[in-house]
Write a protein that holds these residues in place. Sequence first.
Motif, PDB file in Angstrom:
ATOM      1  N   THR A   1      41.188  45.241  44.452  1.00 26.60           N
ATOM      2  CA  THR A   1      40.127  44.669  43.546  1.00 26.60           C
ATOM      3  C   THR A   1      39.767  45.414  42.379  1.00 26.60           C
ATOM      4  N   ARG A   2      40.596  46.481  42.007  1.00 26.97           N
ATOM      5  CA  ARG A   2      40.621  47.188  40.905  1.00 26.97           C
ATOM      6  C   ARG A   2      41.493  46.388  39.944  1.00 26.97           C
ATOM      7  N   LEU A   3      42.031  45.302  40.190  1.00 24.00           N
ATOM      8  CA  LEU A   3      42.758  44.393  39.126  1.00 24.00           C
ATOM      9  C   LEU A   3      41.811  43.341  38.631  1.00 24.00           C
ATOM     10  N   ILE A   4      40.488  43.355  39.331  1.00 29.14           N
ATOM     11  CA  ILE A   4      39.866  42.342  38.666  1.00 29.14           C
ATOM     12  C   ILE A   4      38.826  42.932  37.606  1.00 29.14           C
ATOM     13  N   GLY A   5      39.053  42.444  36.194  1.00 29.25           N
ATOM     14  CA  GLY A   5      38.198  43.099  35.001  1.00 29.25           C
ATOM     15  C   GLY A   5      36.849  43.017  35.068  1.00 29.25           C
ATOM     16  N   ASN A   6      36.292  41.818  35.812  1.00 30.03           N
ATOM     17  CA  ASN A   6      34.700  41.601  35.561  1.00 30.03           C
ATOM     18  C   ASN A   6      34.187  42.244  36.614  1.00 30.03           C
ATOM     19  N   PRO A   7      33.146  43.083  36.215  1.00 35.27           N
ATOM     20  CA  PRO A   7      32.564  44.188  37.495  1.00 35.27           C
ATOM     21  C   PRO A   7      31.697  43.305  38.452  1.00 35.27           C
ATOM     22  N   GLY A   8      31.240  42.198  37.964  1.00 31.30           N
ATOM     23  CA  GLY A   8      30.307  41.417  38.874  1.00 31.30           C
ATOM     24  C   GLY A   8      31.334  40.690  39.937  1.00 31.30           C
TER      25      GLY A   8
END
Length: 445
Positions: free
Chosen positions: A133-140
């Motif tokens: 999930t670190r690949l997802i840029g949006n924190p939310g």
Amino acid sequence: MTPQEAPQHSPFDALMATLMDLLALADSFLATFLRPWNFYQIGIAVAIFVFAHLLAGRLSPAIRDWLRSREGWPTWRLRIFIVLQRRVRTMIFVALIWLVVEVMKQTTWPSRSYLLAIIAELASAWLLIALATRLIGNPGARTLLRYTAWIWVTISILGLADETRDMLESVAISIGTSRLSMWLILQAIVLLIALVALARFLAGAGAASIRRNETISPSMQVLGVKFLQVCLYGAAFFLALKLVGVDLTGLAVLSGAIGVGLGFGLQKVVSNLVSGIIILLDKSIKPGDVISLGETFGWINALGARYVSITTRDGKEYLIPNEDLITGQVVNWSHSNDFVRLDIFFGTSYGDDPHLVRRIAIDAASGVSRVLTDRAPVCHVVGFGDSSVDYILRFWISDPTGGLTNIRGNVYLALWDAFRSNGISIPFPQREVRVVNETLPKIQT
């Protein structure tokens, strides 16, 4: 009993039945959990965690200092190692607990390592989810997808997946012939977030590849990046709907309604979007160009789908709609090349030699930085004024992004110093007022 006479169960009854099944499974799980060897396994897991925590506390500073010394590494590699460094405690714990599980399987009964194996599976799954999930840029979106995946993996490893799915399926509403359940909604949200994250990652990698290609013009690079983003995000959205079983044929009617709405209510937005595509295709302006539009003078910072960002010399950023650049008169100072010619007007007194004035003015302008010497400045007499001989000084620069007013000011200062050194005067209008001594009429009171 006929099918019509069969009892009908409401969604609430199905939900209550599922909850009772879950409670029964929980009782069975607790009965198994309270066995003596399970307490020993929990103690072993806690001891492994404490040891991993202490070992990570010793290794993390050394790893951090080692990463700080990697100056030549690319940014993406540093980010990967930083993520791994922050999870070093969990990685140590996973490695040690799997080692203990394998040793206990070889030396004792399998039931005495059953709980440790479950803990090892949970820790491994949580670690992989946290890293992925670190690949997802949006924190939310990253937090939502991470915790949702953690919960579902935990339920699956504990063997409660079927019961949980049935419970979520029982919570549903019917809209016409369609049935919308909580399970379907959760699937759609998780798949959409995951596919959008994947699309964003691919779009970023593709955009970086396009920008590195020097054979593609800057405007076409922007167009290619925008087109790639639209295709990937659109594919992620429709693929998520398709995977959860949503009938996409119904979107045709919705698309028609959206088209009518765009035609009537969003004319300006659509006009700006189309104008942006035209600007990118005809390459009339591109990032880095210096343009003038009305009273706005600056260089293009970015080309957007709806507007163009222009940064002025005073630090202001103007967002100009694309339609204004298509319909208005735009001065592009660096469209085909970066050469810009500037003109300066000045005058000297009639007592100064015009030939000398021209030579001094050209030499003064040539000595100013940013003034091109291969395109030598020129100076011409343009008229005989009331109190001065009028001249025009023309010179070229090749960096309009550096500003125009400042270079004009520097040339004026160079002219001032050169004229004072050579005794050339710059005339200015002078008026003389004479008071005639005459008897003024007396004012009668």
